[in-house]
Design an enzyme around this catalytic site. Structure first.
Site, short mmCIF file in Angstrom:
data_model
loop_
_atom_site.label_atom_id
_atom_site.label_comp_id
_atom_site.label_asym_id
_atom_site.label_seq_id
_atom_site.Cartn_x
_atom_site.Cartn_y
_atom_site.Cartn_z
N ARG A 247 0.85 -1.18 0.00
CA ARG A 247 0.00 0.00 0.00
C ARG A 247 0.89 1.23 0.00
O ARG A 247 1.84 1.33 0.77
CB ARG A 247 -0.94 0.05 1.21
CG ARG A 247 -1.72 1.37 1.27
CD ARG A 247 -2.91 1.34 2.20
NE ARG A 247 -3.57 2.64 2.28
CZ ARG A 247 -4.40 3.15 1.37
NH1 ARG A 247 -4.66 2.47 0.27
NH2 ARG A 247 -4.96 4.33 1.53
N HIS A 249 0.52 5.02 0.95
CA HIS A 249 -0.44 5.75 1.78
C HIS A 249 0.04 7.18 1.99
O HIS A 249 1.19 7.40 2.37
CB HIS A 249 -0.58 5.05 3.15
CG HIS A 249 -1.68 5.59 4.01
ND1 HIS A 249 -2.94 5.05 4.02
CD2 HIS A 249 -1.70 6.61 4.90
CE1 HIS A 249 -3.70 5.71 4.89
NE2 HIS A 249 -2.96 6.67 5.42
N GLU A 294 0.03 15.65 3.75
CA GLU A 294 -1.18 15.90 4.53
C GLU A 294 -2.25 16.64 3.72
O GLU A 294 -1.97 17.64 3.06
CB GLU A 294 -0.83 16.71 5.78
CG GLU A 294 -2.01 17.08 6.65
CD GLU A 294 -2.68 15.86 7.27
OE1 GLU A 294 -3.88 15.65 6.99
OE2 GLU A 294 -2.01 15.14 8.03
N ASP A 334 -6.55 18.18 -5.88
CA ASP A 334 -5.54 17.30 -5.29
C ASP A 334 -4.17 17.77 -5.75
O ASP A 334 -3.96 18.01 -6.95
CB ASP A 334 -5.79 15.85 -5.75
CG ASP A 334 -5.08 14.81 -4.89
OD1 ASP A 334 -3.95 15.08 -4.44
OD2 ASP A 334 -5.65 13.73 -4.70
N ARG A 336 -1.29 16.03 -4.65
CA ARG A 336 -0.33 14.97 -4.32
C ARG A 336 0.49 14.56 -5.54
O ARG A 336 1.63 14.11 -5.39
CB ARG A 336 -1.05 13.76 -3.73
CG ARG A 336 -1.53 13.98 -2.33
CD ARG A 336 -2.35 12.82 -1.85
NE ARG A 336 -3.62 12.71 -2.56
CZ ARG A 336 -4.51 11.75 -2.35
NH1 ARG A 336 -4.26 10.80 -1.47
NH2 ARG A 336 -5.65 11.72 -3.01
N LYS A 363 -2.53 6.55 -8.30
CA LYS A 363 -1.40 5.74 -7.83
C LYS A 363 -1.17 4.56 -8.76
O LYS A 363 -0.02 4.26 -9.10
CB LYS A 363 -1.67 5.27 -6.39
CG LYS A 363 -1.72 6.40 -5.37
CD LYS A 363 -2.10 5.88 -3.99
CE LYS A 363 -2.21 7.03 -2.99
NZ LYS A 363 -2.65 6.56 -1.65
#
Length: 422
Positions: A247, A249, A294, A334, A336, A363
């Site tokens: 995973r 994360h 975060e 987003d 990320r 991902k």
């Protein structure tokens, strides 16, 4: 007890400020990114003590460099301190793997960062302040969900991967970001000049070398790093014949640590840990890669503002407005951007993930497009989704996230599902 360093005294005569806008000095060792060996690649030197030795933009420790500055200003730390690396060697050997010398595979971390005390021993002896950017150790991870899994029979203790007391035995690695700017620019489809200029401007001019020192290609950005938790033998990660459960994360402090139920972050994380334990017990290996991004890399303040906006909007907290409310506050859904995420998988030598515990297409796409094969995708079981997180889950599934269940229609998305603030 050590004598504290002399603090910076108010009113003291100002010291000469040394700018680094232009090349100068002597003794800086070259960096050849993607070289086959550490010696050929050269060390990453972000020291602030011997500035002529510096061969990167920024300094070590990422965001913690600011705390280091406070410690120096307060007199608690000598600016000339050099780390004593005695007995700090990794507990487990990672690599080297072919991906380490492929500049298309790793651009956001230093693959040799855990072994500087060994591979750059002569440079350290010559006075270069070279610091590890990766540390590898061993630990016991104890989670109430894992203990519950033992008690309810979902998990079985074996004394090797999982103790009778519920402690999972892991190898863990902490990784600080080290960006090779030409490679980072290529990942995001922009020119290196544009990347450097925007990084300079959007950090308030924090690093002028980004635009004045094109000879420096490596940047130590002041951002959070990542931590890896490996269940089983770390060397097996690079063997595509050994089943790998993994995973990736992204940090969610409110859920991961404090159990907030507005999202699925903690239950998905602990479910993945159980899957990793079971995979390792089957003779495979498990991996949780935990990145500090975060609130979708928007930060907790923005995340909490979005929570308020969702709960107070007309019609209540509904899935059809889930992404829109984030974009209204942050300007983007987003940040990320998973383009850099696969680097750590390549550092581990991974070629195939047999079971990916993730529903995120961002991902999945980033991993597979980087050349890593993915077998089965594992979504979070419905019974682990908190009631207040149903909004998030329905919105994501409707937006195309992987799921084995039904996809909610437009009418279903408009039904209020989240709690009110009161």
């Amino acid at each position: 007890m050590a004598t504290p360093a002399e603090p910076v005294k108010p009113g003291a005569a100002p010291r000469h400020i040394r700018l680094t806008s232009h090349a100068g000095g002597y003794g800086a060792l070259p960096i050849h990114w993607g070289a086959a060996t550490a010696a050929e690649r050269g060390p990453v030197v972000g020291t602030t003590t011997q500035r002529s030795h510096r061969n990167v933009i920024g300094t070590h420790s990422g965001s913690y460099s600011v705390y280091r500055a406070l410690a120096v200003a307060a007199g608690a730390l000598s600016r000339h301190h050099k780390a004593d690396l005695t007995n700090t060697a990794p507990t487990d050997i990672i690599g080297p793997y072919p991906q380490w010398s492929d500049p298309s595979k790793i651009v956001s971390l230093d693959p040799w960062g855990a072994t500087v005390a060994n591979v750059f021993e002569s440079e350290l002896a010559a006075g270069y302040d070279i610091r590890p950017t990766i540390a590898v150790t061993q630990a016991h991870v104890i989670l109430p969900e894992v203990i519950e899994g033992l008690q309810k029979g979902r998990l079985q203790a074996d004394g090797t991967v999982l103790t009778a007391g519920g402690a999972a035995m892991v190898t863990k690695a902490a990784i600080e970001p080290v960006w090779w700017l030409p490679g980072v620019a290529a990942r995001f489809g922009c020119s290196e000049n544009d990347l450097r200029r925007v990084l300079f401007e959007e950090t308030g001019g924090m690093y002028p070398e980004l635009v004045t020192r094109s000879d420096l290609e490596v940047f130590l950005p002041p951002i959070g790093g990542q931590t890896l938790y490996i269940f089983g033998n770390p060397r097996d990660l690079a063997n595509p014949e050994v089943e790998l459960t993994a995973r990736v994360h992204d940090e969610c402090n409110g859920s991961d640590v404090f159990g907030s139920d507005i999202c699925t972050c903690r239950p998905y994380l602990t479910h993945a840990i159980e899957e990793c334990i079971q995979g390792a017990q089957r003779g495979g290996v498990g991996l949780v890669a935990y990145s500090r991004k975060e609130g979708r890399a928007l930060g907790e303040v923005t995340k909490f503002l979005v929570y308020n906006a969702r709960k107070r909007q007309v019609g209540g907290d509904t899935a059809d407005q889930y992404f829109a409310r984030t974009e209204c506050v942050a300007g983007v859904q987003d940040m990320r951007f998973q383009e850099l995420m696969p680097d750590v998988l390549h550092w581990l030598g991974i070629k195939k993930i047999h079971r990916l515990v993730s529903m995120s297409n961002m991902k999945f796409d980033a991993i597979t497009q980087s050349g890593i094969e993915i077998g089965t995708r594992v979504n979070i079981p419905d019974e682990l989704i908190p009631a207040d997180a149903r909004v998030e889950m329905d919105a994501k599934v409707a937006a195309g996230y992987f799921s084995t269940g039904p996809v909610p229609d437009a009418e279903e998305l408009r039904k209020p599902k989240g709690r009110e603030l009161t």
